[in-house]
Write an enzyme that holds these catalytic residues in place. Structure first.
Site, PDB file in Angstrom:
ATOM      1  N   LYS A   1       0.812  -1.205   0.000  1.00  0.00           N
ATOM      2  CA  LYS A   1       0.000   0.000   0.000  1.00  0.00           C
ATOM      3  C   LYS A   1       0.852   1.265   0.000  1.00  0.00           C
ATOM      4  O   LYS A   1       0.392   2.333  -0.354  1.00  0.00           O
ATOM      5  CB  LYS A   1      -0.895   0.018   1.256  1.00  0.00           C
ATOM      6  CG  LYS A   1      -1.823  -1.146   1.382  1.00  0.00           C
ATOM      7  CD  LYS A   1      -2.563  -1.060   2.757  1.00  0.00           C
ATOM      8  CE  LYS A   1      -3.328  -2.322   3.017  1.00  0.00           C
ATOM      9  NZ  LYS A   1      -3.875  -2.321   4.405  1.00  0.00           N
TER      10      LYS A   1
ATOM     11  N   GLU B   1       7.996   2.791  -5.768  1.00  0.00           N
ATOM     12  CA  GLU B   1       8.085   2.259  -4.390  1.00  0.00           C
ATOM     13  C   GLU B   1       8.117   3.394  -3.379  1.00  0.00           C
ATOM     14  O   GLU B   1       8.612   4.485  -3.671  1.00  0.00           O
ATOM     15  CB  GLU B   1       9.359   1.414  -4.241  1.00  0.00           C
ATOM     16  CG  GLU B   1       9.117  -0.088  -4.338  1.00  0.00           C
ATOM     17  CD  GLU B   1       8.493  -0.675  -3.061  1.00  0.00           C
ATOM     18  OE1 GLU B   1       7.849   0.064  -2.283  1.00  0.00           O
ATOM     19  OE2 GLU B   1       8.644  -1.893  -2.850  1.00  0.00           O
TER      20      GLU B   1
ATOM     21  N   ASP C   1      14.631  -0.391   1.729  1.00  0.00           N
ATOM     22  CA  ASP C   1      15.325  -0.596   2.996  1.00  0.00           C
ATOM     23  C   ASP C   1      16.445  -1.613   2.763  1.00  0.00           C
ATOM     24  O   ASP C   1      17.508  -1.243   2.255  1.00  0.00           O
ATOM     25  CB  ASP C   1      14.287  -1.066   4.023  1.00  0.00           C
ATOM     26  CG  ASP C   1      14.819  -1.182   5.439  1.00  0.00           C
ATOM     27  OD1 ASP C   1      15.886  -0.638   5.722  1.00  0.00           O
ATOM     28  OD2 ASP C   1      14.155  -1.823   6.279  1.00  0.00           O
TER      29      ASP C   1
ATOM     30  N   PHE D   1      12.918   4.546  11.332  1.00  0.00           N
ATOM     31  CA  PHE D   1      11.647   4.040  10.827  1.00  0.00           C
ATOM     32  C   PHE D   1      10.753   5.210  10.461  1.00  0.00           C
ATOM     33  O   PHE D   1      10.307   5.975  11.309  1.00  0.00           O
ATOM     34  CB  PHE D   1      10.955   3.107  11.831  1.00  0.00           C
ATOM     35  CG  PHE D   1       9.917   2.272  11.149  1.00  0.00           C
ATOM     36  CD1 PHE D   1      10.281   1.113  10.469  1.00  0.00           C
ATOM     37  CD2 PHE D   1       8.591   2.667  11.129  1.00  0.00           C
ATOM     38  CE1 PHE D   1       9.340   0.361   9.778  1.00  0.00           C
ATOM     39  CE2 PHE D   1       7.633   1.919  10.453  1.00  0.00           C
ATOM     40  CZ  PHE D   1       8.012   0.760   9.780  1.00  0.00           C
TER      41      PHE D   1
HETATM   42  P1  IMP Z   1      13.034  -4.106   2.275  1.00  0.00           P
HETATM   43  O1  IMP Z   1      12.636  -5.387   1.653  1.00  0.00           O
HETATM   44  O2  IMP Z   1      13.858  -4.311   3.518  1.00  0.00           O
HETATM   45  O3  IMP Z   1      13.724  -3.155   1.305  1.00  0.00           O
HETATM   46  O4  IMP Z   1      11.732  -3.438   2.826  1.00  0.00           O
HETATM   47  C1  IMP Z   1      10.961  -2.712   2.007  1.00  0.00           C
HETATM   48  C2  IMP Z   1       9.572  -2.547   2.542  1.00  0.00           C
HETATM   49  O5  IMP Z   1       9.531  -2.511   3.975  1.00  0.00           O
HETATM   50  C3  IMP Z   1       9.060  -1.204   2.086  1.00  0.00           C
HETATM   51  O6  IMP Z   1       8.410  -1.309   0.856  1.00  0.00           O
HETATM   52  C4  IMP Z   1       8.139  -0.820   3.218  1.00  0.00           C
HETATM   53  O7  IMP Z   1       6.859  -1.365   2.996  1.00  0.00           O
HETATM   54  C5  IMP Z   1       8.748  -1.444   4.442  1.00  0.00           C
HETATM   55  N1  IMP Z   1       9.614  -0.488   5.155  1.00  0.00           N
HETATM   56  C6  IMP Z   1      10.959  -0.489   5.233  1.00  0.00           C
HETATM   57  N2  IMP Z   1      11.414   0.531   5.977  1.00  0.00           N
HETATM   58  C7  IMP Z   1      10.322   1.207   6.358  1.00  0.00           C
HETATM   59  C8  IMP Z   1      10.138   2.409   7.121  1.00  0.00           C
HETATM   60  O8  IMP Z   1      11.081   3.089   7.602  1.00  0.00           O
HETATM   61  N3  IMP Z   1       8.853   2.803   7.311  1.00  0.00           N
HETATM   62  C9  IMP Z   1       7.789   2.122   6.796  1.00  0.00           C
HETATM   63  N4  IMP Z   1       7.917   1.021   6.055  1.00  0.00           N
HETATM   64  C10 IMP Z   1       9.168   0.558   5.855  1.00  0.00           C
HETATM   65 MG    MG Z   2       6.583  -0.899   0.161  1.00  0.00          MG
END
Ligand code: IMP
Ligand code: MG
Length: 169
Positions: free
Chosen positions: A37, A92, A96, A145
Site C-alpha cells: 500500500k 516504491e 530498505d 523508521f
Molecule cells: P526491504 O525489503 O527491507 O527493502 O523493505 C521494504 C519494505 O519494507 C518497504 O516497501 C516498506 O513497505 C517497508 N519499510 C521499510 N522501511 C520502512 C520504514 O522506515 N517505514 C515504513 N515502512 C518501511
Molecule cells: Mg513498500
C-alpha cells in the site's frame, strides 16, 4: 512525532521527479506500477506531474511484519496489464534492505518488459543487503523508521502529509 521531510520538500521533490520522467520518457508510453500500500500517495502526486501518456497498474505484496523485514515476499494482488515489451517504472515508497524490490524486479523481468526502472521516494542506503538499481530517488534517509505520506507503522500514519519518525523508534 518528529518531522523528517516536510510537505513542501516532498512536493518539490515529487514535481522534480515528474519532470525528469516527462523528459526521459518523451514520445513513449510507460506503465507506472505502484507497490501497495505504501506507494499510493506518492503515485497519486507523481502522476499529476506527468504530462506524457502513461498507464497505471498496481501490485500488492506481503513482506513486512511490524518494523522488521521478514525477507519473505508474496504477491497478493497481481497486475492487470500485460507489461511485455513495455517501458515499466516501478514506484516504491521506500527501499530498505532491498529484498522486497529485488524480488519484485526478478518477477517482473520474467514478463519481458522492454525496460524496467525503479522510482523510490525514500532510500535507506545504509541498510541495503542486496544491490538495487535505482533510477529515481527522492530522498536518502538515515536508518530510522519513517512513517507518513503513505508509509505506515502497523497500518497507522499513512495519512500524514509529511514524512515523520516515531519518537520511540
Ligand atoms: P526491504 O525489503 O527491507 O527493502 O523493505 C521494504 C519494505 O519494507 C518497504 O516497501 C516498506 O513497505 C517497508 N519499510 C521499510 N522501511 C520502512 C520504514 O522506515 N517505514 C515504513 N515502512 C518501511
Ligand atoms: Mg513498500
Amino acid at each position: 512525532m518528529n518531522v523528517l521531510i516536510s510537505e513542501i520538500e516532498i512536493q518539490k521533490k515529487v514535481s522534480e521527479i515528474g519532470r525528469r520522467i516527462n523528459a526521459d520518457y518523451e514520445a513513449r508510453k510507460p506503465i507506472l506500477i505502484a507497490v501497495l500500500k505504501g506507494a499510493f500517495m506518492f503515485l497519486a502526486d507523481l502522476l499529476r506531474e506527468i504530462e506524457i501518456p502513461v498507464e497505471v497498474d498496481f501490485l500488492s505484496i506481503h513482506s513486512y511484519n511490524g518494523t522488521e523485514s521478514s525477507g519473505v515476499v508474496r504477491i497478493t494482488h497481481d497486475l492487470s496489464l500485460n507489461i511485455e515489451n513495455r517501458d515499466v517504472i516501478l514506484i516504491e515508497d521506500i527501499i530498505d534492505t532491498g529484498q522486497t524490490v529485488s524480488y519484485i524486479l526478478d518477477n517482473l523481468r520474467t514478463r519481458k518488459p522492454y525496460s524496467l526502472a525503479v522510482c523510490a521516494l525514500l532510500n535507506k542506503e545504509a541498510r541495503r543487503v542486496i544491490e538495487v538499481p535505482l533510477t529515481y530517488v527522492g530522498f536518502t534517509i538515515p536508518s530510522v523508521f519513517a512513517v507518513g505520506y503513505g508509509l505506515d507503522h502497523d497500518n497507522r500514519y499513512r495519512n500524514l502529509k509529511y514524512i515523520g519518525v516515531l519518537d520511540d523508534k
